[in-house]
Write a protein that holds these residues in place. Sequence first.
Motif, PDB file in Angstrom:
ATOM      1  N   LEU A 166       0.785  -1.033   0.109  1.00 18.28           N
ATOM      2  CA  LEU A 166      -0.093  -0.070   0.063  1.00 18.28           C
ATOM      3  C   LEU A 166       0.886   1.281  -0.025  1.00 18.28           C
ATOM      4  CD1 LEU A 166      -2.722  -0.922   2.621  1.00 18.28           C
ATOM      5  CD2 LEU A 166      -2.816  -1.335   0.165  1.00 18.28           C
ATOM      6  N   LYS A 171      -7.528   6.969   2.106  1.00 17.26           N
ATOM      7  CA  LYS A 171      -8.445   8.217   2.187  1.00 17.26           C
ATOM      8  C   LYS A 171      -9.693   7.758   2.851  1.00 17.26           C
ATOM      9  CE  LYS A 171      -5.434  10.927   0.714  1.00 17.26           C
ATOM     10  NZ  LYS A 171      -3.980  10.206   0.546  1.00 17.26           N
ATOM     11  N   ASN A 210      -1.491   7.020  -6.230  1.00 17.10           N
ATOM     12  CA  ASN A 210      -2.142   7.319  -4.831  1.00 17.10           C
ATOM     13  C   ASN A 210      -3.679   7.603  -5.133  1.00 17.10           C
ATOM     14  OD1 ASN A 210      -2.294  10.005  -5.817  1.00 17.10           O
ATOM     15  ND2 ASN A 210      -2.264  10.767  -3.799  1.00 17.10           N
ATOM     16  N   LEU A 211      -4.456   7.516  -4.341  1.00 17.80           N
ATOM     17  CA  LEU A 211      -5.672   8.038  -4.549  1.00 17.80           C
ATOM     18  C   LEU A 211      -6.426   9.187  -3.855  1.00 17.80           C
ATOM     19  CD1 LEU A 211      -8.064   7.110  -2.284  1.00 17.80           C
ATOM     20  CD2 LEU A 211      -7.549   4.977  -3.103  1.00 17.80           C
ATOM     21  N   ALA A 258       0.717  12.456  -8.641  1.00 19.89           N
ATOM     22  CA  ALA A 258      -0.119  12.210  -7.373  1.00 19.89           C
ATOM     23  C   ALA A 258      -1.728  12.937  -7.640  1.00 19.89           C
ATOM     24  CB  ALA A 258       0.319  12.829  -5.948  1.00 19.89           C
ATOM     25  N   SER A 478       3.861   1.448   8.931  1.00 19.68           N
ATOM     26  CA  SER A 478       4.388   2.888   8.189  1.00 19.68           C
ATOM     27  C   SER A 478       3.423   3.874   8.751  1.00 19.68           C
ATOM     28  CB  SER A 478       4.497   2.549   6.817  1.00 19.68           C
ATOM     29  OG  SER A 478       3.337   2.067   6.299  1.00 19.68           O
TER      30      SER A 478
HETATM   31 FE1  DHE Z   1       5.602   8.128  -0.354  1.00 16.91          FE
HETATM   32  C1  DHE Z   1       2.714   9.408   0.757  1.00 16.91           C
HETATM   33  C2  DHE Z   1       5.399   9.944  -3.282  1.00 16.91           C
HETATM   34  C3  DHE Z   1       8.493   6.570  -1.371  1.00 16.91           C
HETATM   35  C4  DHE Z   1       5.398   5.911   2.566  1.00 16.91           C
HETATM   36  N1  DHE Z   1       4.331   9.432  -1.088  1.00 16.91           N
HETATM   37  C5  DHE Z   1       3.245   9.985  -0.468  1.00 16.91           C
HETATM   38  C6  DHE Z   1       2.449  10.821  -1.387  1.00 16.91           C
HETATM   39  C7  DHE Z   1       3.272  10.962  -2.351  1.00 16.91           C
HETATM   40  C8  DHE Z   1       4.595  10.056  -2.351  1.00 16.91           C
HETATM   41  C9  DHE Z   1       3.075  11.893  -3.747  1.00 16.91           C
HETATM   42  C10 DHE Z   1       1.180  11.739  -0.909  1.00 16.91           C
HETATM   43  C11 DHE Z   1      -0.041  11.125  -1.567  1.00 16.91           C
HETATM   44  C12 DHE Z   1      -1.055  10.398  -0.477  1.00 16.91           C
HETATM   45  O1  DHE Z   1      -0.899  10.292   0.765  1.00 16.91           O
HETATM   46  O2  DHE Z   1      -2.106  10.221  -1.070  1.00 16.91           O
HETATM   47  N2  DHE Z   1       6.704   8.526  -1.956  1.00 16.91           N
HETATM   48  C13 DHE Z   1       6.455   9.253  -3.044  1.00 16.91           C
HETATM   49  C14 DHE Z   1       7.670   9.480  -4.023  1.00 16.91           C
HETATM   50  O3  DHE Z   1       7.761   9.808  -4.865  1.00 16.91           O
HETATM   51  C15 DHE Z   1       8.756   8.356  -3.362  1.00 16.91           C
HETATM   52  C16 DHE Z   1       9.905   9.439  -2.947  1.00 16.91           C
HETATM   53  C17 DHE Z   1       9.387   7.539  -4.253  1.00 16.91           C
HETATM   54  C18 DHE Z   1       8.431   6.455  -5.101  1.00 16.91           C
HETATM   55  O4  DHE Z   1       8.854   5.226  -5.371  1.00 16.91           O
HETATM   56  O5  DHE Z   1       7.186   6.555  -4.895  1.00 16.91           O
HETATM   57  C19 DHE Z   1       7.798   7.689  -2.116  1.00 16.91           C
HETATM   58  N3  DHE Z   1       6.832   6.716   0.304  1.00 16.91           N
HETATM   59  C20 DHE Z   1       8.127   6.253  -0.140  1.00 16.91           C
HETATM   60  C21 DHE Z   1       8.559   5.308   0.701  1.00 16.91           C
HETATM   61  O6  DHE Z   1       9.646   4.645   0.221  1.00 16.91           O
HETATM   62  C22 DHE Z   1       7.892   5.089   1.707  1.00 16.91           C
HETATM   63  C23 DHE Z   1       8.811   5.505   2.863  1.00 16.91           C
HETATM   64  C24 DHE Z   1       7.345   3.608   1.843  1.00 16.91           C
HETATM   65  C25 DHE Z   1       6.411   3.151   1.106  1.00 16.91           C
HETATM   66  O7  DHE Z   1       5.411   2.898   1.524  1.00 16.91           O
HETATM   67  O8  DHE Z   1       6.807   3.165  -0.247  1.00 16.91           O
HETATM   68  C26 DHE Z   1       6.620   5.958   1.593  1.00 16.91           C
HETATM   69  N4  DHE Z   1       4.395   7.782   1.217  1.00 16.91           N
HETATM   70  C27 DHE Z   1       4.534   6.964   2.471  1.00 16.91           C
HETATM   71  C28 DHE Z   1       3.404   7.240   3.355  1.00 16.91           C
HETATM   72  C29 DHE Z   1       2.674   8.224   3.134  1.00 16.91           C
HETATM   73  C30 DHE Z   1       3.094   8.491   1.481  1.00 16.91           C
HETATM   74  C31 DHE Z   1       3.373   6.530   4.561  1.00 16.91           C
HETATM   75  C32 DHE Z   1       1.262   8.550   3.429  1.00 16.91           C
HETATM   76  C33 DHE Z   1       1.798   9.746   4.563  1.00 16.91           C
HETATM   77  C34 DHE Z   1       0.885  10.359   5.181  1.00 16.91           C
HETATM   78  O9  DHE Z   1       1.198  10.897   6.222  1.00 16.91           O
HETATM   79  O10 DHE Z   1      -0.301  10.804   4.721  1.00 16.91           O
END
Ligand code: DHE
Length: 495
Positions: A166, A171, A210-211, A258, A478
């Motif tokens: 995930l 949401k 994401n959604l 996103a 997470s």
């Molecule tokens: Fe995320 C949220 C993008 C890597 C865990 N991450 C988001 C959102 C975006 C984003 C645009 C907000 C959307 C939403 O919540 O609807 N994330 C990215 C990247 O571009 C990045 C750096 C590289 C990728 O491959 O996507 C990236 N993200 C990660 C991780 O490596 C993490 C640590 C582990 C995983 O799950 O892949 C990670 N991202 C998270 C988490 C959220 C998140 C737990 C929600 C945060 C919140 O508190 O709402």
Amino acid sequence: MRLSLGIVLATALLAQGTALAAGTAAELYRQHCETCHGAGRLGGTGPALLPESLMRIKRDEVRQTIRDGRPASQMAAFSGVLDDTQIAGLVDYLYQPPLQPPTWTEADIRASHRLLADPATLPATPQHGADPLNLFVVVEAGDHHVVILDGDRFEPLTRFPSHFALHGGPKFSPDGRYVYFASRDGWISLYDLHNLTMLAEIRAGLNTRNLAVSGDGKWVLVGNYLPGGLVVLNARDLSLVGHLATPTVQGVPSRVSAVYTAPPRQSFVVALKDAQEIWELSYAGQPDFLPRRIPAQDFLDDFSFTPEYRYLLATSRKAKGGQVIDLDTGAAVTDIPLPGMPHLGSGIYWQRKQGWVFATPNISQGLISVLDLETWRLVKEIPTEGPGFFMRSHRNSKYAWTDVFFGPNNDAAHLIDKQTLEIAHTLRPMPGKNAAHVEFTRDGRHLLLSVWDTEGALIVYDSQTLQELKRIPMNKPSGKYNVGNKIEFAEGTSH
Ligand code: DHE
């Protein structure tokens, strides 16, 4: 000339070698992997194995998984079946794009739709005895599960398997009854928190970002990398409403970074990865989901909003930091010089003195940048023990919490005093283990912190005394999300 001919010959020989190895590896894939990971590597009971799905995973990790299997999953060890050369060939093959680019059509999306329970036959009130607006939805990433936690007693109400990986925050429907999950493999799931029951799922793409859920609770918008584009679903049962391509003005397909909902604007706002544009899709009335295209001077693929959703703060490489866009006029208001790689999407805002400030973590430098949301001036750069990923606060908390996600000090969490902008405390909840994401209870009296480790935990703190109240062992917890804070789009949390 001789040199370039040499290069051409070498490239041709290399290509031939790769093609032979790829042929063998493709055969190995068909023999050993396809039953679980699907024809064309699109996924099945196991996750998709396309380059887009693997890009966050190191090759060594993939090699080790094939060789030794994955504990507590159906992934078996192949060390007795395949030798090291075969495994290495297989790994190379998985990181190559398929010869035929994978497709996922509207018909595929429709065919993947599964209704698992009918909400009309289920009680319309919470059946679990806990406060429905103080539940936490916790993503346990280590073994792909979700825990629903009572936010008063800090006891799990249930735990169930999720789709693989995930990503992004789940949401919620505006009343907090339903929660929507997106997996990186494109699966969208709809869960009923009143009845602790999964209701529906659909695969909206092969690689999803994401959604977002509309402010009126009627629509779900999904943003995809593969195939790039947007998918609109009916929020009631996840049935497909339509697919929208996201081409650049030159007609080149763009991936979607996103999607977000902007309830006061009654619209979705879309960040595009390959187009210098922001898209806004109104969901007011009977929406046609035709985009309003806002041209930008740069690729603005990571951003956040001001509290009233009028302005967007976006990361812009050209501006060497950030750029402010007025969503009403579409104009770029100002550039904000921000060092390193600010992660604006994880930023939060709060009230300081008479106005609002916005703080963003930085994934390449150990600092938090704080901006004044009226003047757009950089108020302060707060040095931290290393680059961070997430930030959180609550209107009743004195502190903004941030992690040190990367580097040798990743077991630290800093608590920034929201008025003085000084680090007031640094905690090390489990020394040597990565302290990460935080979320507050609805009233802000307590907070939950994730220790991101296979032998990690969810740690409950008193947000005033900072005393640890409880430790719930978990496998890489997470994100976690408080229903009340989320549906109120509360200050200090992610939206
Ligand atoms: Fe995320 C949220 C993008 C890597 C865990 N991450 C988001 C959102 C975006 C984003 C645009 C907000 C959307 C939403 O919540 O609807 N994330 C990215 C990247 O571009 C990045 C750096 C590289 C990728 O491959 O996507 C990236 N993200 C990660 C991780 O490596 C993490 C640590 C582990 C995983 O799950 O892949 C990670 N991202 C998270 C988490 C959220 C998140 C737990 C929600 C945060 C919140 O508190 O709402």
